[in-house]
Design a protein around this motif. Structure first.
Motif, PDB file in Angstrom:
ATOM      1  N   SER A   1       0.826  -1.210   0.000  1.00  0.00           N
ATOM      2  CA  SER A   1       0.000   0.000   0.000  1.00  0.00           C
ATOM      3  C   SER A   1       0.858   1.256   0.000  1.00  0.00           C
ATOM      4  O   SER A   1       0.434   2.303  -0.478  1.00  0.00           O
ATOM      5  CB  SER A   1      -0.941   0.007   1.219  1.00  0.00           C
ATOM      6  OG  SER A   1      -0.218   0.163   2.416  1.00  0.00           O
ATOM      7  N   SER A   2       2.085   1.155   0.551  1.00  0.00           N
ATOM      8  CA  SER A   2       2.999   2.296   0.594  1.00  0.00           C
ATOM      9  C   SER A   2       3.958   2.320  -0.578  1.00  0.00           C
ATOM     10  O   SER A   2       4.791   3.212  -0.686  1.00  0.00           O
ATOM     11  CB  SER A   2       3.803   2.277   1.908  1.00  0.00           C
ATOM     12  OG  SER A   2       2.950   2.352   3.025  1.00  0.00           O
ATOM     13  N   GLN A   3       3.872   1.295  -1.433  1.00  0.00           N
ATOM     14  CA  GLN A   3       4.715   1.182  -2.628  1.00  0.00           C
ATOM     15  C   GLN A   3       6.202   1.159  -2.277  1.00  0.00           C
ATOM     16  O   GLN A   3       7.029   1.831  -2.890  1.00  0.00           O
ATOM     17  CB  GLN A   3       4.407   2.304  -3.615  1.00  0.00           C
ATOM     18  CG  GLN A   3       2.975   2.278  -4.129  1.00  0.00           C
ATOM     19  CD  GLN A   3       2.680   3.365  -5.143  1.00  0.00           C
ATOM     20  OE1 GLN A   3       3.174   4.485  -5.032  1.00  0.00           O
ATOM     21  NE2 GLN A   3       1.885   3.038  -6.148  1.00  0.00           N
ATOM     22  N   ILE A   4       6.532   0.344  -1.243  1.00  0.00           N
ATOM     23  CA  ILE A   4       7.926   0.123  -0.869  1.00  0.00           C
ATOM     24  C   ILE A   4       8.128  -1.379  -0.712  1.00  0.00           C
ATOM     25  O   ILE A   4       7.173  -2.152  -0.684  1.00  0.00           O
ATOM     26  CB  ILE A   4       8.314   0.850   0.437  1.00  0.00           C
ATOM     27  CG1 ILE A   4       7.479   0.316   1.613  1.00  0.00           C
ATOM     28  CG2 ILE A   4       8.148   2.351   0.297  1.00  0.00           C
ATOM     29  CD1 ILE A   4       7.980   0.782   2.950  1.00  0.00           C
ATOM     30  N   ASP A   5       9.376  -1.802  -0.594  1.00  0.00           N
ATOM     31  CA  ASP A   5       9.651  -3.226  -0.456  1.00  0.00           C
ATOM     32  C   ASP A   5      10.442  -3.538   0.808  1.00  0.00           C
ATOM     33  O   ASP A   5      11.063  -4.600   0.922  1.00  0.00           O
ATOM     34  CB  ASP A   5      10.387  -3.758  -1.688  1.00  0.00           C
ATOM     35  CG  ASP A   5      11.707  -3.046  -1.942  1.00  0.00           C
ATOM     36  OD1 ASP A   5      12.088  -2.181  -1.116  1.00  0.00           O
ATOM     37  OD2 ASP A   5      12.354  -3.345  -2.964  1.00  0.00           O
TER      38      ASP A   5
ATOM     39  N   LYS B   1      -7.671  14.782  -0.458  1.00  0.00           N
ATOM     40  CA  LYS B   1      -7.978  13.549   0.283  1.00  0.00           C
ATOM     41  C   LYS B   1      -7.041  12.403  -0.100  1.00  0.00           C
ATOM     42  O   LYS B   1      -7.284  11.243   0.267  1.00  0.00           O
ATOM     43  CB  LYS B   1      -9.435  13.105   0.067  1.00  0.00           C
ATOM     44  CG  LYS B   1     -10.457  14.201   0.338  1.00  0.00           C
ATOM     45  CD  LYS B   1     -10.290  14.809   1.729  1.00  0.00           C
ATOM     46  CE  LYS B   1     -11.285  15.927   1.973  1.00  0.00           C
ATOM     47  NZ  LYS B   1     -11.046  16.634   3.249  1.00  0.00           N
ATOM     48  N   ALA B   2      -5.961  12.692  -0.797  1.00  0.00           N
ATOM     49  CA  ALA B   2      -4.983  11.663  -1.148  1.00  0.00           C
ATOM     50  C   ALA B   2      -4.229  11.229   0.113  1.00  0.00           C
ATOM     51  O   ALA B   2      -3.936  12.058   0.977  1.00  0.00           O
ATOM     52  CB  ALA B   2      -3.992  12.197  -2.175  1.00  0.00           C
ATOM     53  N   PRO B   3      -3.921   9.932   0.239  1.00  0.00           N
ATOM     54  CA  PRO B   3      -3.178   9.479   1.413  1.00  0.00           C
ATOM     55  C   PRO B   3      -1.739   9.969   1.374  1.00  0.00           C
ATOM     56  O   PRO B   3      -1.176  10.199   0.298  1.00  0.00           O
ATOM     57  CB  PRO B   3      -3.255   7.959   1.313  1.00  0.00           C
ATOM     58  CG  PRO B   3      -3.419   7.691  -0.149  1.00  0.00           C
ATOM     59  CD  PRO B   3      -4.239   8.829  -0.685  1.00  0.00           C
ATOM     60  N   ARG B   4      -1.151  10.116   2.551  1.00  0.00           N
ATOM     61  CA  ARG B   4       0.253  10.515   2.596  1.00  0.00           C
ATOM     62  C   ARG B   4       1.119   9.391   2.041  1.00  0.00           C
ATOM     63  O   ARG B   4       0.724   8.224   2.007  1.00  0.00           O
ATOM     64  CB  ARG B   4       0.669  10.856   4.023  1.00  0.00           C
ATOM     65  CG  ARG B   4       0.593   9.714   5.003  1.00  0.00           C
ATOM     66  CD  ARG B   4       0.882  10.172   6.409  1.00  0.00           C
ATOM     67  NE  ARG B   4       0.681   9.075   7.355  1.00  0.00           N
ATOM     68  CZ  ARG B   4       0.806   9.217   8.667  1.00  0.00           C
ATOM     69  NH1 ARG B   4       1.124  10.387   9.178  1.00  0.00           N
ATOM     70  NH2 ARG B   4       0.610   8.179   9.461  1.00  0.00           N
TER      71      ARG B   4
END
Length: 267
Positions: A72-76, A153-156
């Motif tokens: 969801s955070s686009q990290i690995d 309203k975009a998530p951080r």
């Protein structure tokens, strides 16, 4: 990469936000070129300010340890932040809600180190050998940077969370401390009750397949900064439940079965 002046400015904004309890807008929106390294630089600058004001480093926390949260955070990989002495609260009593802005509750295990862990090449087995004891813990996370942008309203983004000291704000330890080889830590489970109702449940294996894995990752991640995990430090291994929102007056009770329980109220 952000300039040192910008890093100092953003760290000062976080410091003021925590004191005023007024959130700031996403750094990633204002500085779309920022990187993960910029986020850690801002977090370190903010911690330096707190230490200059008399705070004491007591340990570290690891976040974004579940695969779902990483996607969801686009990290690995996980992220991390610093635990300071004023973040520790006693179980069984009232915790002042005014210390927070938008608190949420997570269920974790805390590793209390008996000796130093210095990366690189620290393994899970090194962590278990260096750990004095493991104890149930609840992390109170917070958001000095808005979780959702006030306009779009975009998530951080993960850069924002990392800048915000990995969103950490409080820790409550309790229950029964155990030696790391006394139980199979992968199968430690917990039920989180809010106002008497089960809100979340989970098992510690959800944290990178073993909660000690994150501690090893952190020791290695700190090595390029010439930092390490010191003896006596507390390391929060990562949540094995989703965050649960809290408002003033909420009571929380986390039941870890044989490892005991933790209770408190946000007053």
């Amino acid at each position: 990469m952000l300039s040192q002046a910008t890093i100092a400015q953003l760290a000062a904004e976080l410091h003021e936000s925590e004191k005023s309890r007024v959130q700031v807008e996403h750094f990633s929106k204002r500085f779309p070129e920022m990187t993960v390294e910029d986020g850690y630089a801002i977090s370190r600058e903010w911690v330096k300010t707190k230490i200059a004001e008399g705070r004491i480093v007591k340990g570290h926390k690891i976040g974004l340890t579940s695969r779902a949260m990483q996607q969801s955070s686009q990290i690995d990989e996980p992220d991390y932040g610093t635990l300071l002495d004023d973040m520790f609260f006693e179980q069984g009593g009232d915790i002042p809600f005014k210390r927070f802005i938008a608190p949420r509750i997570e269920v974790e295990l805390a590793f209390v180190l008996g000796r130093k862990l210095q990366g690189p090449n620290v393994t899970m087995f090194d962590v278990l050998a260096a750990t004095d004891y493991v104890v149930p813990a609840i992390e109170i996370i917070d958001a000095r940077i808005e979780q959702f942008d006030r306009h779009t309203k975009a998530p951080r983004k993960v850069f924002d969370t990392i800048s915000d000291n990995a969103a950490n704000a409080g820790i409550v330890m309790g229950g029964r401390p155990v030696k790391p080889d006394a139980v199979d830590l992968r199968w430690v489970s917990a039920l989180l009750f809010k106002n008497g109702v089960i809100e979340e449940s989970g098992v510690a294996a959800a944290v990178l397949n073993h909660p000690a894995t994150g501690v090893a990752w952190l020791a290695n991640k700190l090595a390029p900064w010439d930092e390490c995990l010191e003896a006596g430090e507390v390391v929060l291994g990562g949540s094995f439940t989703r965050p649960t929102t809290a408002v003033p007056g909420d009571t929380f009770h986390a039941d870890y079965g044989p490892l005991g329980s933790i209770s408190f109220r946000l007053a």
